[in-house]
Motif scaffolding. Sequence first.
Motif, mmCIF file in Angstrom:
data_model
loop_
_atom_site.group_PDB
_atom_site.id
_atom_site.type_symbol
_atom_site.label_atom_id
_atom_site.label_comp_id
_atom_site.label_asym_id
_atom_site.label_seq_id
_atom_site.Cartn_x
_atom_site.Cartn_y
_atom_site.Cartn_z
ATOM 1 N N GLU A 199 3.679 14.250 0.689
ATOM 2 C CA GLU A 199 3.668 14.661 -0.715
ATOM 3 C C GLU A 199 5.086 14.694 -1.278
ATOM 4 O OE1 GLU A 199 2.388 16.247 -4.489
ATOM 5 O OE2 GLU A 199 1.451 15.009 -2.926
ATOM 6 N N HIS A 200 6.038 15.193 -0.485
ATOM 7 C CA HIS A 200 7.444 15.202 -0.906
ATOM 8 C C HIS A 200 7.930 13.778 -1.187
ATOM 9 C CE1 HIS A 200 11.804 15.612 -0.771
ATOM 10 N NE2 HIS A 200 11.855 14.866 0.317
ATOM 11 N N VAL A 201 7.587 12.846 -0.315
ATOM 12 C CA VAL A 201 8.048 11.467 -0.484
ATOM 13 C C VAL A 201 7.439 10.850 -1.741
ATOM 14 C CG1 VAL A 201 8.109 9.167 0.542
ATOM 15 C CG2 VAL A 201 8.422 11.176 1.998
ATOM 16 N N LEU A 202 6.163 11.101 -2.000
ATOM 17 C CA LEU A 202 5.531 10.564 -3.210
ATOM 18 C C LEU A 202 6.188 11.128 -4.470
ATOM 19 C CD1 LEU A 202 1.751 10.628 -2.182
ATOM 20 C CD2 LEU A 202 3.266 8.640 -2.307
ATOM 21 N N ARG A 203 6.581 12.389 -4.426
ATOM 22 C CA ARG A 203 7.279 12.975 -5.574
ATOM 23 C C ARG A 203 8.649 12.321 -5.756
ATOM 24 N NH1 ARG A 203 5.459 18.124 -7.486
ATOM 25 N NH2 ARG A 203 3.553 18.797 -6.425
ATOM 26 N N THR A 247 3.523 10.185 -10.681
ATOM 27 C CA THR A 247 3.002 11.259 -11.520
ATOM 28 C C THR A 247 1.900 12.003 -10.771
ATOM 29 O OG1 THR A 247 1.286 9.881 -12.517
ATOM 30 C CG2 THR A 247 3.463 9.865 -13.568
ATOM 31 N N ARG A 248 1.519 13.159 -11.329
ATOM 32 C CA ARG A 248 0.442 13.936 -10.705
ATOM 33 C C ARG A 248 -0.834 13.111 -10.610
ATOM 34 N NH1 ARG A 248 -0.778 19.760 -13.172
ATOM 35 N NH2 ARG A 248 1.377 19.987 -12.460
ATOM 36 N N ARG A 249 -1.140 12.373 -11.664
ATOM 37 C CA ARG A 249 -2.352 11.553 -11.648
ATOM 38 C C ARG A 249 -2.248 10.450 -10.597
ATOM 39 N NH1 ARG A 249 -4.759 9.400 -17.255
ATOM 40 N NH2 ARG A 249 -5.130 11.668 -17.372
ATOM 41 N N GLU A 250 -1.086 9.828 -10.503
ATOM 42 C CA GLU A 250 -0.903 8.775 -9.501
ATOM 43 C C GLU A 250 -1.015 9.342 -8.084
ATOM 44 O OE1 GLU A 250 2.111 5.633 -11.748
ATOM 45 O OE2 GLU A 250 2.928 7.450 -10.811
ATOM 46 N N ARG A 251 -0.400 10.516 -7.872
ATOM 47 C CA ARG A 251 -0.485 11.120 -6.543
ATOM 48 C C ARG A 251 -1.928 11.461 -6.189
ATOM 49 N NH1 ARG A 251 3.698 14.209 -8.546
ATOM 50 N NH2 ARG A 251 2.554 16.180 -8.232
ATOM 51 N N ALA A 252 -2.674 11.962 -7.166
ATOM 52 C CA ALA A 252 -4.091 12.281 -6.920
ATOM 53 C C ALA A 252 -4.856 11.029 -6.518
ATOM 54 C CB ALA A 252 -4.706 12.932 -8.157
ATOM 55 N N ARG A 253 -4.562 9.906 -7.185
ATOM 56 C CA ARG A 253 -5.247 8.663 -6.840
ATOM 57 C C ARG A 253 -4.861 8.177 -5.445
ATOM 58 N NH1 ARG A 253 -3.264 5.654 -10.450
ATOM 59 N NH2 ARG A 253 -2.039 4.106 -9.312
ATOM 60 N N TYR A 254 -3.564 8.237 -5.136
ATOM 61 C CA TYR A 254 -3.121 7.795 -3.816
ATOM 62 C C TYR A 254 -3.715 8.666 -2.706
ATOM 63 C CZ TYR A 254 0.356 5.001 -6.342
ATOM 64 O OH TYR A 254 0.974 4.098 -7.183
ATOM 65 N N TRP A 255 -3.748 9.977 -2.945
ATOM 66 C CA TRP A 255 -4.312 10.864 -1.934
ATOM 67 C C TRP A 255 -5.813 10.617 -1.747
ATOM 68 C CZ3 TRP A 255 -2.284 13.616 1.807
ATOM 69 C CH2 TRP A 255 -0.955 14.043 1.720
ATOM 70 N N THR A 256 -6.520 10.385 -2.830
ATOM 71 C CA THR A 256 -7.957 10.120 -2.732
ATOM 72 C C THR A 256 -8.213 8.853 -1.921
ATOM 73 O OG1 THR A 256 -8.372 11.197 -4.865
ATOM 74 C CG2 THR A 256 -10.074 9.697 -4.034
ATOM 75 N N ASP A 307 0.851 -1.188 0.000
ATOM 76 C CA ASP A 307 0.000 0.000 0.000
ATOM 77 C C ASP A 307 0.890 1.243 0.000
ATOM 78 O OD1 ASP A 307 -1.593 2.257 1.072
ATOM 79 O OD2 ASP A 307 -3.168 0.751 1.319
ATOM 80 N N VAL A 308 0.831 2.007 -1.097
ATOM 81 C CA VAL A 308 1.718 3.160 -1.258
ATOM 82 C C VAL A 308 1.423 4.224 -0.211
ATOM 83 C CG1 VAL A 308 2.406 5.033 -2.806
ATOM 84 C CG2 VAL A 308 2.025 2.724 -3.716
ATOM 85 N N PHE A 309 0.166 4.614 -0.078
ATOM 86 C CA PHE A 309 -0.170 5.719 0.822
ATOM 87 C C PHE A 309 0.102 5.350 2.273
ATOM 88 C CE2 PHE A 309 -2.743 8.453 3.462
ATOM 89 C CZ PHE A 309 -2.642 9.695 2.848
ATOM 90 N N LYS A 310 -0.350 4.181 2.698
ATOM 91 C CA LYS A 310 -0.174 3.794 4.099
ATOM 92 C C LYS A 310 1.305 3.694 4.444
ATOM 93 C CE LYS A 310 -2.971 0.700 5.834
ATOM 94 N NZ LYS A 310 -3.595 -0.593 6.221
#
Length: 299
Positions: free
Chosen positions: A212-216, A221-230, A34-37
């Motif tokens: 957010e810094h770590v995900l970058r 990508t912006r789309r991937e980050r948006a999905r992970y954050w959602t 799980d990327v976000f967790k």
Amino acid sequence: MFATLSSSNRKMVPRLPRELQFDDKIPIYWANGDVFKSRFFDAFSTTLPEGEKFFIVSLRQFKDELKSPELQQAFKDFVRQEGAHGMLHNAYNARLHRQGVDVPAIDAFLKKFFALHTRVLSPRMQITLTACAEHMTASMAHSLLDKGSDLMGGADERVRALYFWHAAEEIEHKSVAFEIMRDVAKVGYIPRVAMMLYISVLFNALVFPILEHVLRIDGCTRRERARYWTQGLWWLFKPTRGGFFRDLGGHYLAWFRPGFEPWAAGKLEGYDAWLRSYEAHGDALAAGEATYAELAKAA
């Protein structure tokens, strides 16, 4: 039963599990992929070494006013435990630095951040901030050890052992800062409630930009980050079982009762399971796996 006792009546045993080695064999997304967790807890970890230093300093300002031998000993054990937490999370954060996370810059920012609070806040408000933060970490600790199979299911065993060990010690000393705030600094209900509201907002304000810094850094990508954050924000805030903040909400909200007592809130079955396992194995890694197995069986 521990729940009926204050920490100043208990023996806390500071442990530094040196067998935990955070090498690069640990998967980047160690929380069952799980990327976000994974990255949420990683971002949280980067805030801990400097935060622990602030907590220790805030308590030390009242060291000479601690009259009871029990509270004096609890203070000493608190300092040793928090110092050990900072050391081990520094070791864990070195792994994040090797992945490209700008840990030195985060540390430098947090040093300035806590130095500002030291300058602006009186010693009474500093200990209040610490007591609030300790209640929040105790809430997370109780949730982690009560819902271990939900939060750490499929996690890398070394990271799971780190957080189980840390959670156990947060539970052991969860009333020390509160007792000093209430009984020594004489901080009343309104200031401690106001400070809790402040730090509740502050927690996410610190952790989310680091996340957010770590995900970058991960190259998302912006789309991937948006999905992970959602997906991730739903996990954090959903109002049903399995929502991170929802599951720790009962313990957290107890703070707002006028007659709040730290040991009147929070289940101890998970802590007791970890302590039994640690005493049996003398090893945080083995204790973490044994505890996880027991919690998963009871889930």
